[in-house]
Design an enzyme around this catalytic site. Structure first.
Site, PDB file in Angstrom:
ATOM      1  N   SER A 198      -6.404   4.477   4.996  1.00 44.08           N
ATOM      2  CA  SER A 198      -5.256   3.748   5.527  1.00 44.08           C
ATOM      3  C   SER A 198      -5.350   3.661   7.038  1.00 44.08           C
ATOM      4  O   SER A 198      -5.945   4.519   7.703  1.00 44.08           O
ATOM      5  CB  SER A 198      -3.967   4.483   5.146  1.00 44.08           C
ATOM      6  OG  SER A 198      -2.871   4.020   5.892  1.00 44.08           O
ATOM      7  N   ASP A 204       0.804  -1.218   0.000  1.00 46.74           N
ATOM      8  CA  ASP A 204       0.000   0.000   0.000  1.00 46.74           C
ATOM      9  C   ASP A 204       0.837   1.269   0.000  1.00 46.74           C
ATOM     10  O   ASP A 204       0.460   2.268  -0.621  1.00 46.74           O
ATOM     11  CB  ASP A 204      -0.944   0.005   1.201  1.00 46.74           C
ATOM     12  CG  ASP A 204      -2.088  -0.988   1.024  1.00 46.74           C
ATOM     13  OD1 ASP A 204      -2.040  -1.787   0.077  1.00 46.74           O
ATOM     14  OD2 ASP A 204      -3.027  -0.962   1.832  1.00 46.74           O
ATOM     15  N   LYS A 218      -2.694  -6.131   2.890  1.00 47.74           N
ATOM     16  CA  LYS A 218      -3.713  -7.058   2.383  1.00 47.74           C
ATOM     17  C   LYS A 218      -3.216  -8.482   2.342  1.00 47.74           C
ATOM     18  O   LYS A 218      -4.001  -9.420   2.214  1.00 47.74           O
ATOM     19  CB  LYS A 218      -4.187  -6.634   0.984  1.00 47.74           C
ATOM     20  CG  LYS A 218      -4.650  -5.190   0.908  1.00 47.74           C
ATOM     21  CD  LYS A 218      -5.660  -4.841   1.987  1.00 47.74           C
ATOM     22  CE  LYS A 218      -5.966  -3.357   2.013  1.00 47.74           C
ATOM     23  NZ  LYS A 218      -4.858  -2.508   2.464  1.00 47.74           N
TER      24      LYS A 218
END
Length: 625
Positions: free
Chosen positions: A528, A139, A182
């Site tokens: 986030s 990310d 993830k």
């Protein structure tokens, strides 16, 4: 707190089969025992699980029999011989060792080394490890541009690819290593979907950086971009900060999504006690990994599978630990997705209900003062879990990968009064969790916000609508928004994005401009774990399917109250219905490839943005092939 060299959580370990829990201590300041009995291995020759080897282990009900047993499998065995396996190794259980290693970011860079330690542990307990890798989208690298559309999609791709590798090669059990956001839920989803004996290993967090005497993380760099945009930070200082903020291997160091999901792995029972806390550079990580490899063989012998561990009660435990640590709002997606793999109905509103009744007790960044390394060195996730268990917030009867219950694992964990990272359950930082859920006529299917560290929990203001993150970021960068507005970013949901992007670049820029508590932001996308301020994500139904967020106009008054859990727009049902009648879907430009495919398959955020029916539609799970 104490240094890594003083931490003896595992001590000198011998790897064979044996007792799951031993007698080691975690030495704290002055030699004080902080967490009691540590997780260790002893070569006793007896105990709860007898030592296994190929001569005595019965493979007639294990998946690998389809590859290694009988005359018809001679061609299959010839491939295994070609890779240097012995006849004994071929007829032992085959254990998948799945790693999300890549060179995209520091989060994953140490996983290949750690996988070798896992393989040693498997081999020491008479299993045959078979290593393979899957993808990761990191990310921090994907943030703030089109690459973030790939992030959530990668979670399901990871789960799918691990499933395919395990199915195709008929492996009997799984040890999964993951580092970035993830990849953690993706790996756990695969474990539960396959329902084989499984142990999860987190690659560990990054060490904090040091900028002019101040402890910093990558969050500070994102916020520095906002400071730079308003002239509060010069080019030289920004350049210096970016060079020192991330000094080692490991995932983002504060209670962002990676560390939150690492805490989940322990709380849900899929990871060894203490294993989620040790930073990536610590050599102790290899000992955790070796232990995980040998422990998965114990689970195989005892017949303890992933769904024996992941139950509704353990999911509640996991959500409780997230709230207590002020964790990432992304768990509102990931816990329902893991639950679906077990056939358990557990959605965003269930998660938010748990958040509402849980005290916030761990003073961790971004809302607090400390990072993951600090929590680990005062007692780790077990210290959090023990005080929650004492307060009646956790179900101690849940099975874990130790082969014992959560309560049995916590029995010797002692309170550490010489630290201020974790507060007692009866003297919390706040009475309700660091993450809360919202619902109302603007979010009938719910929404989520991180309130840890926030002083004001209510906000009312006029909407300023944007149909993409790029539009919103441009307005923030140009400071063409007003104090008191509610910035609305829509058509960024799972289907509408596609991919449900995180908005850290925008929220961090707002905070860097000193406007973090002067505007609010809502989106059908995500935020986030590093986001702070009044930022509400997962607003559902999403705009792409005609949800109320897609019906808003500039100037509509939006009311947010995180105390009562309300998210409303000051419009009548009749006005919303009239706007819905005039609404038409908005097309995106992803008309082929994986993002197109994802948009066709993905479900709503409330259910975890999942891409298949889950175990509720299952006729037979992989473990029973």
């Amino acid at each position: 707190m104490f240094a890594a060299s003083e931490h003896a959580a595992f001590g000198q370990t011998e790897f064979g089969a044996s007792d799951a829990v031993g007698d080691g201590d975690v030495a704290g300041p002055g030699g004080k025992n902080l967490v009691g009995d540590a997780y260790t291995r002893r070569n006793s020759g007896s105990g709860e699980a007898a030592s296994m080897d190929a001569r005595t282990f019965d493979k007639t009900r294990l998946p690998s029999r389809h590859v290694t047993e009988g005359p018809a499998r001679a061609p299959h065995r010839s491939y295994l011989y070609a890779m240097g396996l012995t006849e004994e190794q071929i007829h032992q259980p085959l254990i998948g060792v799945a790693s999300c290693w890549n060179e995209a970011a520091p989060c994953n860079i140490s996983l290949m080394r750690q996988a070798q330690a896992v393989k040693k542990g498997v081999a020491s307990a008479s299993g045959t490890p078979r290593e393979f890798c899957t993808i990761t989208v990191t990310d921090g690298i994907a943030m703030g541009h089109e690459g973030m559309k790939s992030s959530l999609v990668s979670r399901d791709t990871i789960a799918d690819s691990v499933e395919l590798t395990m199915r195709g090669h008929c492996y009997d059990a799984l040890v999964g290593l993951a580092g970035c956001d993830k990849s953690l839920p993706g790996m756990m989803m695969a474990m539960v979907r396959l329902n084989v004996p499984s142990v999860f290993i987190y690659g560990g967090s990054i060490l904090p950086g040091n900028f002019r005497g101040q402890q910093v993380t990558v969050q500070d760099v994102f916020e520095a971009v906002g400071r730079h945009s308003v002239g509060d930070l010069d080019d030289e200082s920004l350049h210096e900060l970016e060079q020192v903020a991330c000094p080692s291997a490991g995932a983002c160091g504060a209670q962002f999504t990676a560390n939150t999901m690492a805490c989940v792995s322990e709380a849900i029972g899929l990871a060894l006690p203490y294993s989620s806390g040790a930073p990536a550079p610590y050599e102790l990580r290899d000992t955790f990994c070796t232990t995980a490899g040998s422990q998965v063989m114990d689970l195989l012998a005892k017949g303890i599978r992933a769904r024996d561990i992941v139950t509704r009660e353990s999911l509640v435990n996991a959500a409780t630990v997230v709230a207590a640590t002020g964790g990432s709002t992304n768990t509102g997606l990931h816990l329902p997705a893991i639950a679906s793999e077990a056939g358990i109905d557990f959605d965003l509103l269930d998660v938010c209900d748990i958040f509402r009744r849980t005290p916030y007790i761990a003073d961790l960044k971004p809302g607090g003062r400390y990072v993951a390394k600090d929590l680990y060195e005062v007692g780790g996730v077990p210290l959090v879990m023990r005080t929650l268990l004492d307060g009646g917030y956790l179900d101690g009867s849940c099975m874990t990968v130790t082969g014992r219950t959560l309560a049995e694992n916590m029995a010797s964990v002692q309170w550490n009064a010489e630290q201020d990272v974790v507060f007692p359950h009866d003297n919390p930082i706040t009475e309700t969790g660091g993450v809360v859920g919202l619902q109302g006529n603007l979010a009938p299917d719910g929404a989520i916000v991180k309130v840890a560290g926030m002083k004001t929990l209510a906000f009312t203001g006029p909407a300023r609508c944007f149909d993409t993150e790029e539009e919103a970021f441009a307005a923030v960068k140009a400071r063409s928004y007003k104090e008191g507005e509610v910035l609305v970013i829509r058509y960024e949901g799972p289907r509408g994005g596609p991919g449900m992007r995180e908005m850290l670049a925008t929220t961090a820029a707002l905070y860097g401009q000193g406007m973090g508590d002067k505007v609010a932001l809502i989106t059908d996308g995500r935020f986030s774990g590093a986001t702070r301020g009044f930022c509400i994500g997962h607003v559902g139904p999403e705009a792409a399917v005609g949800g109320p967020i897609g019906l808003l106009k500039d100037g509509d008054i939006i009311e947010i109250d995180a105390t009562t859990g309300k998210l409303d727009v000051h419009l009548s049902d009749e006005e919303l219905a009239a706007r819905k009648a005039e609404w038409s879907p908005r097309n995106h430009d992803h008309t082929s490839g994986v993002l197109w495919k994802y948009a066709q398959e993905v479900g709503p955020a409330r259910g975890g943005a999942i891409t298949h029916p889950g175990a509720s539609a299952e006729v037979k799970c992989y473990a029973d092939v």
